[in-house]
Design an enzyme around this catalytic site. Structure first.
Site, short mmCIF file in Angstrom:
data_model
loop_
_atom_site.label_atom_id
_atom_site.label_comp_id
_atom_site.label_asym_id
_atom_site.label_seq_id
_atom_site.Cartn_x
_atom_site.Cartn_y
_atom_site.Cartn_z
N LYS A 122 93.57 -52.27 -92.52
CA LYS A 122 93.08 -51.25 -91.60
C LYS A 122 92.81 -51.91 -90.26
O LYS A 122 92.43 -53.08 -90.20
CB LYS A 122 91.77 -50.64 -92.12
CG LYS A 122 91.10 -49.69 -91.14
CD LYS A 122 89.72 -49.26 -91.61
CE LYS A 122 89.03 -48.41 -90.53
NZ LYS A 122 87.69 -47.96 -90.94
N GLU A 148 75.85 -44.47 -85.67
CA GLU A 148 76.08 -45.57 -86.61
C GLU A 148 75.09 -46.72 -86.44
O GLU A 148 75.07 -47.38 -85.40
CB GLU A 148 77.51 -46.12 -86.45
CG GLU A 148 77.87 -47.16 -87.48
CD GLU A 148 79.33 -47.55 -87.44
OE1 GLU A 148 79.71 -48.50 -88.15
OE2 GLU A 148 80.10 -46.91 -86.70
N GLU A 205 89.89 -44.99 -96.25
CA GLU A 205 89.37 -45.68 -95.07
C GLU A 205 87.88 -45.96 -95.23
O GLU A 205 87.40 -47.07 -94.90
CB GLU A 205 89.60 -44.81 -93.84
CG GLU A 205 89.07 -45.41 -92.54
CD GLU A 205 89.16 -44.45 -91.36
OE1 GLU A 205 88.50 -44.73 -90.35
OE2 GLU A 205 89.87 -43.43 -91.47
N GLU A 222 91.49 -36.90 -82.92
CA GLU A 222 90.18 -37.41 -83.32
C GLU A 222 89.46 -38.07 -82.15
O GLU A 222 88.24 -37.94 -82.00
CB GLU A 222 90.32 -38.40 -84.48
CG GLU A 222 89.01 -38.92 -85.02
CD GLU A 222 89.18 -39.85 -86.20
OE1 GLU A 222 88.58 -40.94 -86.19
OE2 GLU A 222 89.94 -39.48 -87.14
#
Length: 446
Positions: free
Chosen positions: A205, A255, A299, A433
């Site tokens: 990734k 986050e 993911e 996104e």
């Protein structure tokens, strides 16, 4: 260059003691207080505290591969020199606020990130703290006459705070032009290159980002923008860092990188995204689709696995909570909380260094993902997606990942957004996104 900076800092502070004084106050007009401060200014807000501060009683600046260790060593020395008044509320006691660049190869001179080196932390001259312990005003001073300076500063600001007017909120500056780097066509090429590398086994990734330079009708009043973000995103970490020279970096990130309080370590995996629906039914459908998405769950699981591995050498009893969908104003994310216990007494910066960058903003394997980011992204990330936050003398602290952010300078604001790329990622879907992730900052600018 870093070592000489360290020697200069040490020689400057060895002969100096510091003083911290504080008092409880009746009024806490945070926005008015922040607007009245001189640079450098900073602000930090989360679910439990709102902090606004200005000036620099001391600044720690460094860079390079040993930047985390250097900041910690210099901070330990600084904190050991401070005479902190007995009785100051825990939330108002001295803290160092600041952050790190995304990579240790970062260079700020002559770039949009001027004033934001590889690592920078400030002990404010004056700080207003609003927590469950009530509003507190704190001042700090170092060097000859520090006690008198700190006390007179406290008295002056206590009087000034009581007289601050309630400010009218400025109108948003509006956007007159937008430039995307990379462009949509270039983005497709980047995603094709990245997915080819993943399919060939070079990567699992990688998170690729885009910068949006917005030309504004006038300069943004960042304290007002931060207040607007707080109204729309009260559960996010809101931050503002403004050096003596350079733009103002601000944002509202969902986050958390890591929090350390005593022996308890809290972090989380936040990866996999979708939009919000225009109706309740559409919103629920999108949330269910996200929760059941094979691509997004893959993911997300990569991030959970990596966080557990990164914590394993420093903590014990690592527990993951239930995976859920976290809903924000413009976007929804998969979220898994992670809690662990420290094996021995450790500084929060040790955890920051171990966890940054998480696969949610970097990729896997970490070094190959970082190499890919450096090769493919046509702009400097600077402090975007990097750790920002605070720590205290005991080594406790909280750091967030500086996403949903922008760098404002004069009549320009540069916004940043990224997308996690795996083998079956679609370039156009990932581009859509990015639009969602610009939403929080675009809303307060327009």
């Amino acid at each position: 260059m870093d070592s000489s900076r360290g020697e200069q800092w040490a020689s400057r502070t060895d002969a100096r003691s510091g003083v911290v004084r504080g008092c409880r106050v009746e009024r806490a007009p945070v926005r008015s207080f922040l607007c009245s401060l001189d640079e450098p200014r900073l602000a930090w807000a989360d679910a439990t505290a709102t902090i606004a501060a200005g000036g620099a009683a001391e600044t720690i600046t460094t860079g390079g591969t040993a930047r985390f260790e250097r900041v910690r060593a210099r901070a330990d020395e600084l904190f050991s020199q401070l005479d902190v008044e007995v009785g100051i509320a825990n939330s108002a006691r001295p803290r160092l606020y600041g952050g790190f660049a995304f990579t240790d190869e970062h260079a700020d001179a002559g770039t949009v990130w001027e004033g934001y080196p590889g690592a920078k932390f400030v002990l404010p001259k004056v700080q207003l703290s609003v927590t469950a312990e009530g509003p507190w005003l704190t001042t700090a001073a170092l060097g000859p006459g520090a006690e008198q300076t700190a006390e007179s500063r406290l008295q002056a600001w206590e009087q000034r705070l009581a007289a601050l007017p309630k400010l009218r909120t400025a109108k948003p500056p509006t956007i007159h032009g937008r430039t995307y780097t990379p462009s949509k066509m270039e983005w497709r090429d980047l995603i094709e290159t990245a997915t080819d590398r993943i399919r060939q086994g070079e990567l699992r990734k990688v998170v690729l980002a885009q910068a949006l330079q917005a030309q504004l009708g006038r300069s943004v009043v960042v304290p007002d923008a931060l207040a607007a973000l707080g109204a729309s995103y009260p559960g996010c970490y809101r931050f503002l860092f403004e050096p003596d020279v350079g733009g103002t970096f601000f944002g509202a990130t969902p986050e958390r990188l890591v929090s350390v309080r005593g022996e308890t370590v809290d972090t989380e995996a936040l990866a996999g995204s979708t939009g919000r629906g225009e109706t309740r039914a559409e919103d629920e459908w999108l949330a269910n689709e996200l929760a059941e998405s094979e691509k997004n769950n893959h993911e997300h699981e990569l991030v959970v696995e990596a966080i557990r591995a990164q914590l394993s050498g420093l903590t014990e009893n690592i527990r993951t909570g239930e995976r859920s969908v976290r809903r924000l104003e413009t976007v929804q994310h998969l979220r898994t909380p992670v809690r662990a216990t420290l094996e021995t007494d450790r500084h929060v910066l040790e955890l920051v260094e171990a966890l940054h960058p998480t696969p949610a903003v970097g990729g896997l394997p970490p070094q190959r993902a970082l190499k890919t980011i450096r090769e493919l992204e046509p702009f400097e990330r600077g402090w975007y997606a990097a750790p920002v936050g605070w720590f205290d003398a005991s080594g406790d602290g909280t750091f967030a990942v500086a996403i949903r952010s922008a760098l404002a300078r004069e009549e320009t604001a540069t916004l940043f957004a990224g997308a996690g790329i795996v083998a079956d990622s679609d370039a156009d879907e990932e581009y859509d996104e990015l639009r969602l992730k610009y939403g929080p900052i675009l809303d307060v600018l327009t």
